[in-house]
Design an enzyme around this catalytic site. Structure first.
Site, mmCIF file in Angstrom:
data_model
loop_
_atom_site.group_PDB
_atom_site.id
_atom_site.type_symbol
_atom_site.label_atom_id
_atom_site.label_comp_id
_atom_site.label_asym_id
_atom_site.label_seq_id
_atom_site.Cartn_x
_atom_site.Cartn_y
_atom_site.Cartn_z
ATOM 1 N N ILE A 37 19.387 -8.535 22.129
ATOM 2 C CA ILE A 37 19.902 -7.172 22.062
ATOM 3 C C ILE A 37 21.130 -6.992 22.950
ATOM 4 O O ILE A 37 21.925 -6.072 22.754
ATOM 5 C CB ILE A 37 18.794 -6.160 22.466
ATOM 6 C CG1 ILE A 37 19.150 -4.764 21.979
ATOM 7 C CG2 ILE A 37 18.555 -6.172 23.967
ATOM 8 C CD1 ILE A 37 18.026 -3.754 22.150
ATOM 9 N N SER A 38 21.318 -7.893 23.907
ATOM 10 C CA SER A 38 22.384 -7.735 24.896
ATOM 11 C C SER A 38 23.661 -8.463 24.501
ATOM 12 O O SER A 38 23.686 -9.700 24.429
ATOM 13 C CB SER A 38 21.915 -8.263 26.257
ATOM 14 O OG SER A 38 23.001 -8.351 27.162
#
EC number: 5.99.1.4
Length: 207
Positions: free
Chosen positions: A11-12
């Site tokens: 997600i990062s």
């Protein structure tokens, strides 16, 4: 050579950028990718992610795009963000968390800007990695991901990406040079001022 544990979540976008730097060190350093659930890390520390805070969300997106341009890395945001990263994380675990699996999944989501929030969206990557769709839902894969996250929390991880070097944690893409400096010269953390700030008292606490 002992492996340096690298805790991350797909997600990062900062983890995507940091992975490019770590890949460049292949053959020099032994890096063990450890996929973890960032949302669970945030919950354990009662934190919100930067993408959950209005204003900070927009700044973070612009900042990571600037970092990518400065780093010379192609970065395209997926269709929506934040997204549910569980399918991508489980795919990585099912593929043995091998560096080539980490690279393939990151490239799909952040290099090409494609969705990575469910098994169907990730099917082309899973096929390329030789991972069947059923593997993503297997109890063994789910348990392994949970164990990774628990181990990260036990190690003191509070964000992603985080590189563990000799028991010290270095958080963020922009901490990469700091981590390498300490790896080369562990005494950097033993200076009087480094030691003092590690024990610095808090004069006030928010309730």
């Amino acid at each position: 050579m002992n492996a340096l544990r690298w805790y991350f979540d797909f997600i990062s976008p900062f983890a995507y950028l940091h992975w490019q730097k770590l890949r460049a060190l292949e053959g020099t350093l032994d890096i063990e990718p450890v996929p973890v659930v960032f949302g669970a890390v945030l919950a354990a520390h009662a934190h919100k992610g930067p993408a959950e805070i209005p204003g900070k969300r927009e700044f973070t997106y612009r900042h990571v795009l600037w970092q990518a341009q400065r780093q010379g890395v192609t970065l395209h945001f997926p269709p929506a963000h934040p997204f549910n990263p569980l399918a991508a994380l489980r795919l990585c675990v099912a593929a043995g968390s091998r560096p080539e699996a980490v690279t393939a999944i990151f490239d799909w989501i952040w290099g090409q800007g494609r969705a990575g929030d469910d098994a169907q969206a990730l099917a082309p990557v899973a096929d390329a990695l030789g991972v069947g769709a059923a593997a993503l839902a297997s109890p063994q894969v789910k348990d392994a991901l949970r164990a990774n996250t628990d181990a990260a929390l036990a190690a003191g991880v509070f964000g992603v990406p985080t590189l563990a070097v000799a028991g010290e944690l270095f958080w963020g893409n922009d901490a990469h040079e700091f981590a390498l400096a300490v790896l080369a010269q562990p005494e950097l953390l033993q200076t009087p001022e480094m030691q003092r700030v590690s024990r610095l008292p808090q004069a006030v606490r928010r309730i």
